[in-house]
Write an enzyme that holds these catalytic residues in place. Structure first.
Site, PDB file in Angstrom:
ATOM      1  N   ARG A 277       4.516  11.257  -1.823  1.00  0.00           N
ATOM      2  CA  ARG A 277       4.292  11.018  -0.400  1.00  0.00           C
ATOM      3  C   ARG A 277       5.560  11.314   0.393  1.00  0.00           C
ATOM      4  O   ARG A 277       6.570  10.646   0.216  1.00  0.00           O
ATOM      5  CB  ARG A 277       3.874   9.565  -0.197  1.00  0.00           C
TER       6      ARG A 277
ATOM      7  N   ARG B 132      12.298   4.563  13.062  1.00  0.00           N
ATOM      8  CA  ARG B 132      11.052   5.322  13.016  1.00  0.00           C
ATOM      9  C   ARG B 132      10.183   4.992  14.226  1.00  0.00           C
ATOM     10  O   ARG B 132      10.692   4.545  15.246  1.00  0.00           O
ATOM     11  CB  ARG B 132      10.344   5.027  11.691  1.00  0.00           C
TER      12      ARG B 132
ATOM     13  N   ASN C 142       7.996  -5.212  -1.057  1.00  0.00           N
ATOM     14  CA  ASN C 142       7.883  -4.165  -0.052  1.00  0.00           C
ATOM     15  C   ASN C 142       6.448  -4.229   0.437  1.00  0.00           C
ATOM     16  O   ASN C 142       5.546  -3.669  -0.193  1.00  0.00           O
ATOM     17  CB  ASN C 142       8.206  -2.781  -0.618  1.00  0.00           C
TER      18      ASN C 142
ATOM     19  N   PRO D 115       0.803  -1.223   0.000  1.00  0.00           N
ATOM     20  CA  PRO D 115       0.000   0.000   0.000  1.00  0.00           C
ATOM     21  C   PRO D 115       0.835   1.271   0.000  1.00  0.00           C
ATOM     22  O   PRO D 115       1.864   1.365   0.667  1.00  0.00           O
ATOM     23  CB  PRO D 115      -0.831  -0.109   1.278  1.00  0.00           C
ATOM     24  N   ASN D 116       0.362   2.205  -0.782  1.00  0.00           N
ATOM     25  CA  ASN D 116       0.904   3.561  -0.905  1.00  0.00           C
ATOM     26  C   ASN D 116       2.231   3.649  -1.641  1.00  0.00           C
ATOM     27  O   ASN D 116       2.732   4.754  -1.848  1.00  0.00           O
ATOM     28  CB  ASN D 116       1.018   4.248   0.468  1.00  0.00           C
TER      29      ASN D 116
ATOM     30  N   HIS E  34      12.574  -2.034   2.297  1.00  0.00           N
ATOM     31  CA  HIS E  34      11.931  -0.862   2.896  1.00  0.00           C
ATOM     32  C   HIS E  34      12.749   0.358   2.543  1.00  0.00           C
ATOM     33  O   HIS E  34      13.978   0.362   2.716  1.00  0.00           O
ATOM     34  CB  HIS E  34      11.824  -1.006   4.416  1.00  0.00           C
TER      35      HIS E  34
ATOM     36  N   GLU F 132      12.942  -8.690   1.173  1.00  0.00           N
ATOM     37  CA  GLU F 132      12.032  -7.653   1.660  1.00  0.00           C
ATOM     38  C   GLU F 132      12.764  -6.317   1.613  1.00  0.00           C
ATOM     39  O   GLU F 132      13.903  -6.214   2.073  1.00  0.00           O
ATOM     40  CB  GLU F 132      11.604  -7.987   3.089  1.00  0.00           C
TER      41      GLU F 132
ATOM     42  N   ASP G 278       2.448 -15.896   5.906  1.00  0.00           N
ATOM     43  CA  ASP G 278       2.076 -17.278   5.602  1.00  0.00           C
ATOM     44  C   ASP G 278       2.170 -17.582   4.110  1.00  0.00           C
ATOM     45  O   ASP G 278       2.634 -18.662   3.720  1.00  0.00           O
ATOM     46  CB  ASP G 278       0.659 -17.571   6.109  1.00  0.00           C
TER      47      ASP G 278
ATOM     48  N   ALA H 212       2.964  -0.910   4.784  1.00  0.00           N
ATOM     49  CA  ALA H 212       2.310  -0.944   6.092  1.00  0.00           C
ATOM     50  C   ALA H 212       1.952  -2.366   6.533  1.00  0.00           C
ATOM     51  O   ALA H 212       1.902  -2.646   7.738  1.00  0.00           O
ATOM     52  CB  ALA H 212       1.061  -0.066   6.087  1.00  0.00           C
TER      53      ALA H 212
ATOM     54  N   TYR I  61      10.596   9.178   1.944  1.00  0.00           N
ATOM     55  CA  TYR I  61      10.532   8.196   0.863  1.00  0.00           C
ATOM     56  C   TYR I  61      11.237   8.615  -0.419  1.00  0.00           C
ATOM     57  O   TYR I  61      11.296   7.838  -1.370  1.00  0.00           O
ATOM     58  CB  TYR I  61       9.061   7.861   0.564  1.00  0.00           C
TER      59      TYR I  61
END
Length: 157
Positions: free
Chosen positions: A17, A106, A73, A9-10, A99, A97, A86, A76, A22
């Protein structure tokens, strides 16, 4: 070999943003850079973004038998999604992964990744460069897998 990049998301709002966290690169800019690296190495790459957890789970499940590695990524959902954990655990593919921000520097709730236990590795805090690090890392994982298969074949001969 084939890589699927899954964005949570986002991520589609990158460049708009909170650029202080970011950066100013858009998601499409990041994907264009990743595609150039994958193409140069002779690997296929495809991209998916969703703001919906179930769609991300479906896309991970679709990887089984169709792709060789995942760069994700979860955004959230990193901090909340046992379902994504899972799904990643079930497909058992090399997974990186990513970020953009350093989730450990943060808010406290962002420092725990629910999805990281299913990842081969986690890259955080390098901004959009983290995706470049991820694609290079996935290519190296593929090289290691190829070398291991060749060594086994040689031993069997």
């Amino acid at each position: 070999m084939k890589i699927r990049v899954i964005q949570g998301p986002n991520i589609n709002m990158l460049g708009k943003r909170d650029p202080s966290i970011y950066g100013v690169m858009s998601m499409d800019d990041i994907h264009d850079n990743m595609k150039k690296v994958a193409d140069a190495a002779g690997h296929e790459i495809e991209f998916f973004q969703s703001n919906y957890e179930g769609e991300i789970v479906d896309k991970i499940q679709e990887c089984l038998g169709k792709v060789d590695g995942i760069i994700i990524n979860p955004a959230a959902f990193t901090h909340t999604s046992i379902a994504i954990l899972d799904a990643l655990s079930a497909v058992r593919l090399p997974t990186i992964e990513v970020h953009i921000s350093n989730i450990h520097a943060r808010e406290e709730f962002r420092s725990k990744s629910m999805t990281a236990p299913a990842a081969t590795g986690v890259i955080a805090g390098f901004g959009p460069l983290g995706y470049h690090i991820a694609i290079i890392s996935m290519i190296e994982i593929f090289n290691q897998i190829k070398a291991a298969k060749a060594a086994r074949k040689t031993q069997q001969a």
